[in-house]
Design an enzyme around this catalytic site. Structure first.
Site, PDB file in Angstrom:
ATOM      1  N   TYR A   1      17.168  29.400   6.988  1.00 20.45           N
ATOM      2  CA  TYR A   1      16.050  30.196   7.490  1.00 20.45           C
ATOM      3  C   TYR A   1      16.080  30.337   9.013  1.00 20.45           C
ATOM      4  CZ  TYR A   1      13.733  29.737   2.932  1.00 20.45           C
ATOM      5  OH  TYR A   1      13.409  29.794   1.613  1.00 20.45           O
TER       6      TYR A   1
ATOM      7  N   LYS B   1       0.840  -1.208   0.000  1.00 24.09           N
ATOM      8  CA  LYS B   1       0.000   0.000   0.000  1.00 24.09           C
ATOM      9  C   LYS B   1       0.875   1.258   0.000  1.00 24.09           C
ATOM     10  CE  LYS B   1      -0.004  -0.316   4.996  1.00 24.09           C
ATOM     11  NZ  LYS B   1      -0.558  -1.078   6.117  1.00 24.09           N
TER      12      LYS B   1
HETATM   13  C1  LIG Z   1       0.266  -2.020   6.701  1.00 21.40           C
HETATM   14  C2  LIG Z   1      -0.313  -3.267   7.242  1.00 21.40           C
HETATM   15  C3  LIG Z   1       0.457  -4.431   7.378  1.00 21.40           C
HETATM   16  C4  LIG Z   1       1.941  -4.467   7.130  1.00 21.40           C
HETATM   17  O1  LIG Z   1       2.622  -3.997   8.235  1.00 21.40           O
HETATM   18  P1  LIG Z   1       4.220  -4.064   8.341  1.00 21.40           P
HETATM   19  O2  LIG Z   1       4.505  -3.588   9.693  1.00 21.40           O
HETATM   20  O3  LIG Z   1       4.738  -3.136   7.293  1.00 21.40           O
HETATM   21  O4  LIG Z   1       4.622  -5.455   8.093  1.00 21.40           O
HETATM   22  C5  LIG Z   1      -0.177  -5.586   7.763  1.00 21.40           C
HETATM   23  N1  LIG Z   1      -1.493  -5.601   8.043  1.00 21.40           N
HETATM   24  C6  LIG Z   1      -2.259  -4.502   7.952  1.00 21.40           C
HETATM   25  C7  LIG Z   1      -3.703  -4.582   8.293  1.00 21.40           C
HETATM   26  C8  LIG Z   1      -1.695  -3.298   7.574  1.00 21.40           C
HETATM   27  O5  LIG Z   1      -2.446  -2.200   7.503  1.00 21.40           O
END
Ligand SMILES: *Cc1c(COP(=O)(O)O)cnc(C)c1O
Length: 338
Positions: free
Chosen positions: A236, A33
């Site tokens: 800055y 994702k």
């Molecule tokens: C993002 C996510 C994962 C993956 O998590 P990691 O810590 O990157 O392994 C797994 N399950 C769900 C429901 C998530 O939202």
């Protein structure tokens, strides 16, 4: 070649997949994702699709799933964020698998022949049913998510709740709960692990029992090096003042690229293995570093993440987590898969 580039080592990712698979004994649902945590969703999706240890991919929303299908990816794609009314046709057309976590998601799927998975909230306080058992022949999997894998006592409560729920289900093809940091629990009743961060060799927890290989290196070019006299302000708001004659390099990477402003006067970058301190406020497109006596030149690469500093370590200095740092990497950084 861009002024900033992220090197992605395919072999390291493949090795990490193999090690996660061997340690857990379960195929992976690779979570890609948010543009694969900033690394590049389509590139990473294609690489992972070619690995037999990866059974499926997971994304947050239907748009990400569509993008992967349009890029030619054929493995199973789970959409973790569920399905809203109006989206169901895309799930059907692109063969995406919704993770149902609310009655409204079920309503969106009414009358449609779409297999789905059901999510339970066993302590995360985010998505999922509590104890309600859904009876539906289209259910192919059940999942839950741990909120605090490092807290063993609480996680065991979540695991027990999940087991109780699972006892009401039969003939599931997929049961999953472990994300990167919870793979060490080695649950004996799940069929898959659902991992993202660990793919890139970022250690998801201290004392992680799986040896992962760092797969990412982030560099940006020096666009200026010059000597400022003593008593001269840098950047800055003049939060840094040279105490002596100082060789200041300007790195073509700022907070718009994902280097958090909180690293101003705090973080370190690396040049040929030597650390250089960030001085002054990080600006939108540029960051100043103190080169001291190191002979660096315009056009040279400065390392932001690599053998000397992982995303996790840099994130810690910034007061955040590697996930946030990585997903903030801007689109103008060139992603180089090699
Ligand atoms: C993002 C996510 C994962 C993956 O998590 P990691 O810590 O990157 O392994 C797994 N399950 C769900 C429901 C998530 O939202």
């Amino acid at each position: 070649m861009s002024r900033a580039f992220l090197i992605i080592k395919a072999d390291a990712i493949k090795q990490n997949v193999r090690r996660l698979f061997e340690f857990s004994g379960k195929p992976l649902i690779a979570v890609i994702k948010a543009n694969a945590y900033g690394v590049g969703m389509v590139q990473i999706g294609k690489l992972l699709e070619s690995l037999e240890e990866v059974s499926s991919l997971a994304v947050a929303c239907v748009e990400e799933g569509i993008e992967l299908r349009k890029a030619g990816i054929r493995k199973k794609i789970l959409v973790l964020g569920g399905v809203l009314r109006g989206e169901e046709k895309a799930f059907l057309d692109y063969e995406l698998t919704p993770v149902v976590s609310h009655r409204e998601h079920l309503r969106a799927l009414e009358g449609l022949n779409i297999p789905f998975q059901v999510k339970y909230d066993t302590g995360m306080g985010r998505l999922g049913f509590f104890e309600e058992i859904i009876e539906d022949p289209r259910i192919e999997g059940v999942l839950s998510h741990m909120s605090s894998p490092l807290d063993r006592e609480f996680s065991i409560k979540q695991i027990e709740r999940f087991r109780r729920i699972l006892s009401h289900y039969r003939n599931l093809k997929m049961v999953h709960m472990e994300s990167s940091a919870s793979v060490p629990y080695r649950l004996n009743f799940t069929t898959h692990i659902r991992v993202g961060l660990a793919l890139y060799g970022e250690k998801p927890a201290p004392n992680y029992p799986i040896e992962l290989i760092p797969a990412l290196e982030l560099y940006a070019k020096l666009i200026s090096v010059k000597t400022l006299p003593a008593g001269y302000p840098v950047s800055y708001s003049r939060t840094y003042m040279t105490s002596k004659s100082t060789r200041v390099g300007v790195v073509a990477f700022g907070y718009a690229d994902g280097l958090m402003k909180s690293l101003s006067n705090k973080g370190k970058l690396y040049y040929k293995g030597r650390s250089v301190s960030i001085i002054g406020n990080i600006t939108m497109d540029m960051t100043m570093v103190d080169f001291e006596d190191i002979p660096a030149e315009v056009g040279d690469n400065v390392q932001i993440v690599g053998p000397n500093q992982s995303f996790s370590e840099l994130a810690k200095t910034a007061g955040t987590i590697p996930y946030e740092l990585m997903t903030n990497l801007s689109s103008r950084i060139e992603r180089v898969l090699c």
